[in-house]
Motif scaffolding. Sequence first.
Motif, PDB file in Angstrom:
ATOM      1  N   ALA A  47       0.713  -1.220  -0.218  1.00 51.75           N
ATOM      2  CA  ALA A  47      -0.093  -0.112  -0.034  1.00 51.75           C
ATOM      3  C   ALA A  47       0.834   1.170  -0.037  1.00 51.75           C
ATOM      4  O   ALA A  47       0.420   2.172  -0.454  1.00 51.75           O
ATOM      5  N   ALA A  48       2.189   1.393   0.513  1.00 47.18           N
ATOM      6  CA  ALA A  48       3.004   2.397   0.719  1.00 47.18           C
ATOM      7  C   ALA A  48       2.743   3.439   1.627  1.00 47.18           C
ATOM      8  O   ALA A  48       2.851   4.524   1.302  1.00 47.18           O
ATOM      9  N   VAL A  49       1.614   3.181   2.380  1.00 47.65           N
ATOM     10  CA  VAL A  49       1.076   4.127   3.405  1.00 47.65           C
ATOM     11  C   VAL A  49       0.943   3.315   4.629  1.00 47.65           C
ATOM     12  O   VAL A  49       0.973   2.070   4.530  1.00 47.65           O
ATOM     13  N   PRO A  50       1.125   3.794   5.802  1.00 43.64           N
ATOM     14  CA  PRO A  50       0.981   3.233   7.059  1.00 43.64           C
ATOM     15  C   PRO A  50      -0.396   2.806   7.294  1.00 43.64           C
ATOM     16  O   PRO A  50      -1.502   3.561   7.335  1.00 43.64           O
ATOM     17  N   LEU A  51      -0.660   1.732   7.591  1.00 42.95           N
ATOM     18  CA  LEU A  51      -1.855   1.007   7.776  1.00 42.95           C
ATOM     19  C   LEU A  51      -2.319   0.666   9.457  1.00 42.95           C
ATOM     20  O   LEU A  51      -3.270   0.767   9.727  1.00 42.95           O
ATOM     21  N   PHE A  52      -1.200   0.734  10.249  1.00 39.75           N
ATOM     22  CA  PHE A  52      -1.244   0.538  11.617  1.00 39.75           C
ATOM     23  C   PHE A  52      -0.515   1.726  12.291  1.00 39.75           C
ATOM     24  O   PHE A  52       0.336   1.914  12.059  1.00 39.75           O
ATOM     25  N   VAL A  53      -0.947   1.748  13.558  1.00 36.85           N
ATOM     26  CA  VAL A  53      -0.226   2.674  14.618  1.00 36.85           C
ATOM     27  C   VAL A  53      -0.302   2.115  15.841  1.00 36.85           C
ATOM     28  O   VAL A  53      -1.337   1.396  16.344  1.00 36.85           O
ATOM     29  N   ALA A  54       0.748   1.932  16.585  1.00 32.68           N
ATOM     30  CA  ALA A  54       0.934   1.715  18.019  1.00 32.68           C
ATOM     31  C   ALA A  54      -0.132   2.397  18.785  1.00 32.68           C
ATOM     32  O   ALA A  54      -0.409   3.602  19.013  1.00 32.68           O
ATOM     33  N   ASP A  55      -1.042   1.659  19.728  1.00 31.78           N
ATOM     34  CA  ASP A  55      -2.206   2.273  20.720  1.00 31.78           C
ATOM     35  C   ASP A  55      -1.830   1.574  21.915  1.00 31.78           C
ATOM     36  O   ASP A  55      -2.243   0.484  22.117  1.00 31.78           O
ATOM     37  N   GLY A  56      -0.953   1.961  22.916  1.00 29.41           N
ATOM     38  CA  GLY A  56      -0.254   1.303  23.850  1.00 29.41           C
ATOM     39  C   GLY A  56       0.474   0.003  23.415  1.00 29.41           C
ATOM     40  O   GLY A  56       1.427   0.136  22.772  1.00 29.41           O
ATOM     41  N   ARG A  57      -0.021  -1.345  23.903  1.00 25.97           N
ATOM     42  CA  ARG A  57       0.668  -2.467  23.620  1.00 25.97           C
ATOM     43  C   ARG A  57       0.056  -3.199  22.533  1.00 25.97           C
ATOM     44  O   ARG A  57      -0.008  -4.230  21.968  1.00 25.97           O
ATOM     45  N   ARG A  58      -1.061  -2.369  22.052  1.00 22.91           N
ATOM     46  CA  ARG A  58      -1.724  -3.025  20.841  1.00 22.91           C
ATOM     47  C   ARG A  58      -1.792  -2.186  19.502  1.00 22.91           C
ATOM     48  O   ARG A  58      -1.111  -1.186  19.821  1.00 22.91           O
ATOM     49  N   LEU A  59      -2.330  -2.771  18.405  1.00 24.14           N
ATOM     50  CA  LEU A  59      -2.130  -1.891  17.080  1.00 24.14           C
ATOM     51  C   LEU A  59      -3.493  -1.566  17.099  1.00 24.14           C
ATOM     52  O   LEU A  59      -4.728  -2.093  17.193  1.00 24.14           O
ATOM     53  N   ARG A  60      -3.847  -0.235  16.042  1.00 25.36           N
ATOM     54  CA  ARG A  60      -5.010  -0.199  15.545  1.00 25.36           C
ATOM     55  C   ARG A  60      -4.894   0.558  14.276  1.00 25.36           C
ATOM     56  O   ARG A  60      -3.793   1.040  13.798  1.00 25.36           O
ATOM     57  N   LEU A  61      -5.995   0.639  13.517  1.00 27.06           N
ATOM     58  CA  LEU A  61      -5.896   1.266  12.260  1.00 27.06           C
ATOM     59  C   LEU A  61      -5.803   2.625  11.730  1.00 27.06           C
ATOM     60  O   LEU A  61      -6.230   3.223  12.551  1.00 27.06           O
ATOM     61  N   THR A  62      -4.894   2.949  11.043  1.00 26.20           N
ATOM     62  CA  THR A  62      -4.594   4.528  10.505  1.00 26.20           C
ATOM     63  C   THR A  62      -5.926   4.843  10.004  1.00 26.20           C
ATOM     64  O   THR A  62      -6.884   3.638   9.295  1.00 26.20           O
ATOM     65  N   GLU A  63      -6.113   5.980   9.460  1.00 27.13           N
ATOM     66  CA  GLU A  63      -7.067   6.339   8.447  1.00 27.13           C
ATOM     67  C   GLU A  63      -6.967   5.800   7.096  1.00 27.13           C
ATOM     68  O   GLU A  63      -7.636   5.057   6.467  1.00 27.13           O
ATOM     69  N   HIS A  64      -5.542   5.480   6.786  1.00 27.34           N
ATOM     70  CA  HIS A  64      -5.270   4.575   5.501  1.00 27.34           C
ATOM     71  C   HIS A  64      -5.812   3.104   5.788  1.00 27.34           C
ATOM     72  O   HIS A  64      -6.246   2.458   4.586  1.00 27.34           O
ATOM     73  N   GLY A  65      -5.661   2.696   7.066  1.00 22.33           N
ATOM     74  CA  GLY A  65      -5.954   1.166   7.228  1.00 22.33           C
ATOM     75  C   GLY A  65      -7.173   1.063   7.102  1.00 22.33           C
ATOM     76  O   GLY A  65      -7.920   0.145   6.445  1.00 22.33           O
ATOM     77  N   GLU A  66      -8.078   1.888   7.539  1.00 22.67           N
ATOM     78  CA  GLU A  66      -9.559   1.944   7.712  1.00 22.67           C
ATOM     79  C   GLU A  66     -10.106   1.950   6.328  1.00 22.67           C
ATOM     80  O   GLU A  66     -10.989   1.267   5.800  1.00 22.67           O
ATOM     81  N   LEU A  67      -9.600   2.720   5.371  1.00 20.47           N
ATOM     82  CA  LEU A  67      -9.825   2.979   4.177  1.00 20.47           C
ATOM     83  C   LEU A  67      -9.682   1.469   3.258  1.00 20.47           C
ATOM     84  O   LEU A  67     -10.500   1.081   2.557  1.00 20.47           O
ATOM     85  N   LEU A  68      -8.453   1.113   3.403  1.00 19.62           N
ATOM     86  CA  LEU A  68      -8.089   0.009   2.974  1.00 19.62           C
ATOM     87  C   LEU A  68      -8.833  -1.262   3.332  1.00 19.62           C
ATOM     88  O   LEU A  68      -9.173  -2.261   2.591  1.00 19.62           O
ATOM     89  N   ALA A  69      -9.335  -1.388   4.588  1.00 23.02           N
ATOM     90  CA  ALA A  69      -9.965  -2.217   5.251  1.00 23.02           C
ATOM     91  C   ALA A  69     -11.380  -2.174   4.562  1.00 23.02           C
ATOM     92  O   ALA A  69     -12.223  -3.426   4.263  1.00 23.02           O
ATOM     93  N   ALA A  70     -11.853  -1.187   4.156  1.00 23.33           N
ATOM     94  CA  ALA A  70     -13.263  -1.118   3.743  1.00 23.33           C
ATOM     95  C   ALA A  70     -13.275  -1.409   2.252  1.00 23.33           C
ATOM     96  O   ALA A  70     -14.307  -2.113   1.678  1.00 23.33           O
ATOM     97  N   TYR A  71     -12.124  -1.239   1.717  1.00 21.25           N
ATOM     98  CA  TYR A  71     -12.073  -1.748   0.044  1.00 21.25           C
ATOM     99  C   TYR A  71     -11.910  -3.205   0.382  1.00 21.25           C
ATOM    100  O   TYR A  71     -12.442  -3.993  -0.597  1.00 21.25           O
ATOM    101  N   ALA A  72     -11.235  -3.724   1.421  1.00 21.87           N
ATOM    102  CA  ALA A  72     -11.041  -5.075   1.307  1.00 21.87           C
ATOM    103  C   ALA A  72     -12.306  -5.941   1.684  1.00 21.87           C
ATOM    104  O   ALA A  72     -12.641  -7.110   1.042  1.00 21.87           O
ATOM    105  N   GLU A  73     -13.345  -5.319   2.148  1.00 20.04           N
ATOM    106  CA  GLU A  73     -14.736  -6.031   2.484  1.00 20.04           C
ATOM    107  C   GLU A  73     -15.419  -6.112   1.129  1.00 20.04           C
ATOM    108  O   GLU A  73     -16.063  -7.002   0.951  1.00 20.04           O
ATOM    109  N   ARG A  74     -15.106  -4.924   0.476  1.00 18.12           N
ATOM    110  CA  ARG A  74     -15.846  -4.880  -1.063  1.00 18.12           C
ATOM    111  C   ARG A  74     -15.389  -5.871  -1.904  1.00 18.12           C
ATOM    112  O   ARG A  74     -15.923  -6.760  -2.767  1.00 18.12           O
TER     113      ARG A  74
END
Length: 310
Positions: A47-74
Amino acid sequence: MDAMFELRRLRMLHEFALRGTLAAVAEALSYSPSTISQQLDQLEKDAAVPLFVADGRRLRLTEHGELLAAYAERALDEDERVRGELEALRPGAAPVRVALMQTAALALLPDALALLAAREPDLRLEAAAVPPEEGLFELSARRFDLVVAEQYPGHTRAHRDGLTRRILGRDPIRLAVPRGERARGLRDLADRPWVLEPEGTAARQWAVQQCRAAGFEPDVRYALPDLTAHVGLVAAGRAVAMLPDLVWAGARPPVRTITLPDAPTREVFVATRAASGTRRRVGAVVDALADALTARTSAVAGGGRGGASA
């Protein structure tokens, strides 16, 4: 686009968006956590963009990650539609995976399988007894192709994007008491021990509300997910319960049943992904389940179960 984003990695991203942790994705897809991490790292490079960001000891999706996740569902939906069209040309190529609540597995699955044996003899059906809350989530995650679930009066289940529902029918809910119990109605059971489903379930919430409307707080001594265990405790004289008719699976109840005020029913429905619309055999399974429930409820009605039965 297909060369850039591999569908298998998009599936992993979709699962992460649903489940929230790499460990949960690994368990759902039967991979090791390190394999999931490596594949999502590669997807991020693609994707050449950050999809994840650290949130404490876990990961969460970045805005780019949420966009690609929506595309993944489609993309996964479109893949399922195409596979459905191919399956129509290749009968028996893919199984239909079904999640059923326990009472549907007991009362509907055998009859539905008999109907399918005549209508779709080369169809492979794989079934698992799964609580409705879990089944509906896993349907979105593509672990199952359809889910049989219920909702109680005044306790509708949340609708999920991409899922469709079809009402199969209604299942009466009655008091279940030991055969020697003299109670004639709900108020007579205020001082009895109760067996109900675990806290957080729609069935538990609904049953407690019925007791409160009758003027008492139920003494819930047993919280069990298995309704056959409820039947056993009631039959042994150790508890009273509220049970749906499907739990008897057409057999004579070993307990006395009492009709509740206003004769409440739960709504039994089947949920599928909208993308499964091209899969004729998913529709065939839904039809068989609907016919099985119609036959079962007609048989109960014909048996004349009334206000209180001995």
